[in-house]
Scaffold this active site. Structure first.
Site, PDB file in Angstrom:
ATOM      1  CB  CYS A 132      -1.194  -0.290   1.334  1.00  0.00           C
ATOM      2  SG  CYS A 132      -2.786   1.175   0.994  1.00  0.00           S
ATOM      3  CG  HIS A 191      -3.923  -3.653   2.913  1.00  0.00           C
ATOM      4  ND1 HIS A 191      -2.984  -2.749   3.265  1.00  0.00           N
ATOM      5  CD2 HIS A 191      -4.846  -2.542   2.330  1.00  0.00           C
ATOM      6  CE1 HIS A 191      -2.951  -1.567   3.778  1.00  0.00           C
ATOM      7  NE2 HIS A 191      -3.797  -0.962   2.842  1.00  0.00           N
ATOM      8  CD  GLU A 215      -1.482  -5.819   5.321  1.00  0.00           C
ATOM      9  OE1 GLU A 215      -2.744  -4.047   5.440  1.00  0.00           O
ATOM     10  OE2 GLU A 215      -1.834  -5.846   4.471  1.00  0.00           O
TER      11      GLU A 215
END
Length: 284
Positions: A147, A254, A256
Site C-alpha cells: 500500500c 493488503h 497481510e
C-alpha cells in the site's frame, strides 16, 4: 484467482508495538537439526512502523497483521524500525530483508514536486522510507512494499503520485466503512498481471482478485520500476524494481490481512520469506 476466506481465518485486528522488537512465529520454527549440524538462521526483517499517540503517549506502532504474516507465513523474525532512523545505514547489513506497510497517512507531495495538499502526514516515515528503500535494494536485501510502501517505492525512485480523494476513482479504491473490519479487507476487485512478470510467475494466473484500499496512487511510474499489475480503471497496483539483485516488489493492496488463507497473499509472503532466507543463508 484468489479465493476469499471467512473473517475467522484472519485473526489480524490492529495492534501496536513499542520500540524495536523481534520474534518468531510458527512459520519461523524449524525441526531440530542433527547433533553437530549447522542451524539455519531465521531471517531478520526490518519492518517500518509509525509514531502513534495513544492516551497522550507516543508509541512505535504497526498493525499486528504485518507481524503475523511475516512470522507465520514468511518464516521471518521481525524488528520494528521507526523513522527517521539516521543510524540505520550503519546497521542495515544486520537485516536480511525490509518491509514497508500501509498506513492512514499519505506521502507528502513535496517529495515528488507537487503542490501542498490536505491529508494526514507522517514525516518521520517519509524520511525513513525514501532513504531506506534505495539503500536496501542496492545492498541486495529483499524488499516488500504494501500500500503506502508502493507509493514510497515509486517516489524514492523519482516517480510521482496522484490524490484520488473525492473522485469517483477514489471511491472505487477505498474501504466500505459500514462493514466490519475483516470484511473491509476481503478481496473485492480484479487486477491484470503483467505477462511474465514476477507476480504472474508467483501466482500462475493472468488476473487475481485483491483488496486495495488507498487514497494515493501512482501517477508517473519511476523510470526504474516495472509495472506488475493494473486495474481495469488504469491504476497501477504493483511494481517491481528493474535490475534488482533480490526480490524487490511492492503492491497497492493488503496481502497481510489474509496472508495465511488467501492463495495470492500466501504466495507473495512465501516468496518473500524464501528470498529473505537465501539472504540469511548467504550470511550465516
Amino acid at each position: 484467482m484468489s479465493t476469499p476466506h471467512t473473517p475467522s481465518d484472519a485473526g489480524t485486528s490492529p495492534g501496536t508495538g513499542a520500540g524495536a522488537g523481534a520474534g518468531t512465529g510458527t512459520g519461523a520454527r524449524t525441526a531440530p537439526a542433527p547433533a553437530g549440524a549447522r542451524h539455519a538462521r531465521t531471517p531478520l526483517v526490518a519492518l517500518a512502523c509509525f509514531t502513534e499517540t495513544l492516551d497522550g503517549v507516543p508509541y512505535a506502532a504497526v498493525r499486528q497483521a504485518y507481524v503475523r504474516a511475516l512470522e507465520d507465513v514468511a518464516g521471518c523474525a521481525v524488528a520494528l524500525i521507526q523513522g527517521p532512523a539516521p543510524w540505520l545505514p550503519g546497521v542495515l547489513d544486520r537485516f536480511d530483508a525490509v518491509v514497508l506497510g500501509g498506513h492512514e497517512s499519505n506521502v507528502d507531495p513535496r517529495h515528488y514536486g507537487a503542490p501542498p495538499a490536505p491529508g494526514p502526514r507522517a514525516p518521520e516515515r517519509d524520511t525513513l522510507a525514501l532513504d531506506l528503500l534505495p539503500r536496501a535494494v542496492d545492498a541486495g536485501l529483499p524488499v516488500l512494499g504494501i500500500c503506502r510502501g508502493l507509493q514510497e517505492l515509486n517516489v524514492a525512485y523519482g516517480g510521482t503520485l496522484r490524490d484520488l480523494t473525492g473522485t469517483a476513482l477514489g471511491e472505487a479504491h477505498r474501504e466500505d466503512l459500514s462493514l466490519p473490519r475483516d470484511a473491509q479487507y476481503l478481496p473485492r476487485h480484479p487486477v491484470t498481471l503483467t505477462p511474465g512478470g514476477l507476480l504472474h510467475q508467483l501466482t500462475g494466473h493472468p488476473t487475481v482478485t485483491v483488496n486495495s484500499l488507498h487514497q494515493q496512487a501512482i501517477d508517473r511510474l519511476a523510470p526504474r520500476l516495472h509495472t506488475e499489475a493494473v486495474t481495469d480503471d488504469g491504476v497501477i497496483e504493483a511494481a517491481s524494481v528493474t535490475g534488482a539483485d533480490a526480490f524487490a516488489l511492492a503492491v497497492q493492496w493488503h496481502p497481510e490481512w489474509y496472508a495465511a488463507s488467501d492463495p495470492v497473499s500466501k504466495s507473495l509472503f512465501t516468496a518473500f520469506g524464501a528470498a529473505a532466507a537465501r539472504r540469511a543463508g548467504g550470511r550465516a
